[in-house]
Design a protein around this motif. Structure first.
Motif, PDB file in Angstrom:
ATOM      1  N   ASP A   1       3.893   1.543  -1.249  1.00 32.66           N
ATOM      2  CA  ASP A   1       4.445   1.659  -2.604  1.00 32.66           C
ATOM      3  C   ASP A   1       3.406   2.217  -3.575  1.00 32.66           C
ATOM      4  OD1 ASP A   1       7.016   0.882  -2.103  1.00 32.66           O
ATOM      5  OD2 ASP A   1       6.880  -1.053  -3.109  1.00 32.66           O
ATOM      6  N   ARG A   2       2.188   1.716  -3.489  1.00 23.75           N
ATOM      7  CA  ARG A   2       1.128   2.212  -4.381  1.00 23.75           C
ATOM      8  C   ARG A   2       0.862   3.685  -4.160  1.00 23.75           C
ATOM      9  NH1 ARG A   2      -2.624  -2.820  -3.472  1.00 23.75           N
ATOM     10  NH2 ARG A   2      -1.805  -4.196  -5.090  1.00 23.75           N
TER      11      ARG A   2
ATOM     12  N   GLU B   1       0.836  -1.208   0.000  1.00 21.70           N
ATOM     13  CA  GLU B   1       0.000   0.000   0.000  1.00 21.70           C
ATOM     14  C   GLU B   1       0.871   1.258   0.000  1.00 21.70           C
ATOM     15  OE1 GLU B   1      -2.769  -0.246   3.290  1.00 21.70           O
ATOM     16  OE2 GLU B   1      -3.509  -2.194   2.596  1.00 21.70           O
TER      17      GLU B   1
ATOM     18  N   ILE C   1       5.041   0.329  -8.375  1.00 28.64           N
ATOM     19  CA  ILE C   1       4.287  -0.902  -8.626  1.00 28.64           C
ATOM     20  C   ILE C   1       4.895  -2.049  -7.875  1.00 28.64           C
ATOM     21  CG2 ILE C   1       3.597  -2.546 -10.392  1.00 28.64           C
ATOM     22  CD1 ILE C   1       3.483  -0.185 -12.319  1.00 28.64           C
TER      23      ILE C   1
END
Length: 122
Positions: free
Chosen positions: A116-117, A114, A122
């Motif tokens: 990273d998003r 989460e 990605i």
């Protein structure tokens, strides 16, 4: 700083006693505990080093077991600080992240994805 954050710092200093001087210097320099600064500049370089060397497995296991507890904690402030510092920094280097994932629990992995998003990774 709330009670859960204070506990986080106490536990991190127990894991990383070599960080004590830098921790105190940061508080002295800024006149207060700046949570993100301390995590990013004091604790995370030491954790990244531990992960890159991957020699002290017991310490890594203990730290990441605690990170799983933090990831499951109900305290929104602590989880947010943890996500925007620890988890984002772990995601900065794919090889470090791959090593860290060996020690991460299910919820920590989920929060790291989460994080990273949220950064567009990605």
């Amino acid at each position: 700083m709330n009670e859960k954050s204070e506990e986080f710092f106490r536990i991190m200093l127990d894991f990383l006693p070599s960080a004590e001087d830098e921790y105190r210097e940061s508080i002295e320099y800024y006149g207060e505990v700046l949570e993100t600064i301390i995590i990013e500049r004091v604790f995370m370089p030491k954790i990244i080093k531990l992960l890159s060397e991957e020699r002290n497995i017991n310490l890594l296991e203990s730290i990441f077991k605690y990170f799983e507890e933090v990831s499951n904690d109900e305290d929104a402030h602590l989880k947010n600080i943890f996500s925007i510092t620890v988890l984002e920094i772990l995601g900065n280097d794919r090889s470090i992240l791959e090593t860290a994932q060996k020690y991460m629990g299910t919820r920590t992995i989920q929060l790291q994805i989460e994080a990273d998003r949220a950064l567009g990774r990605i």
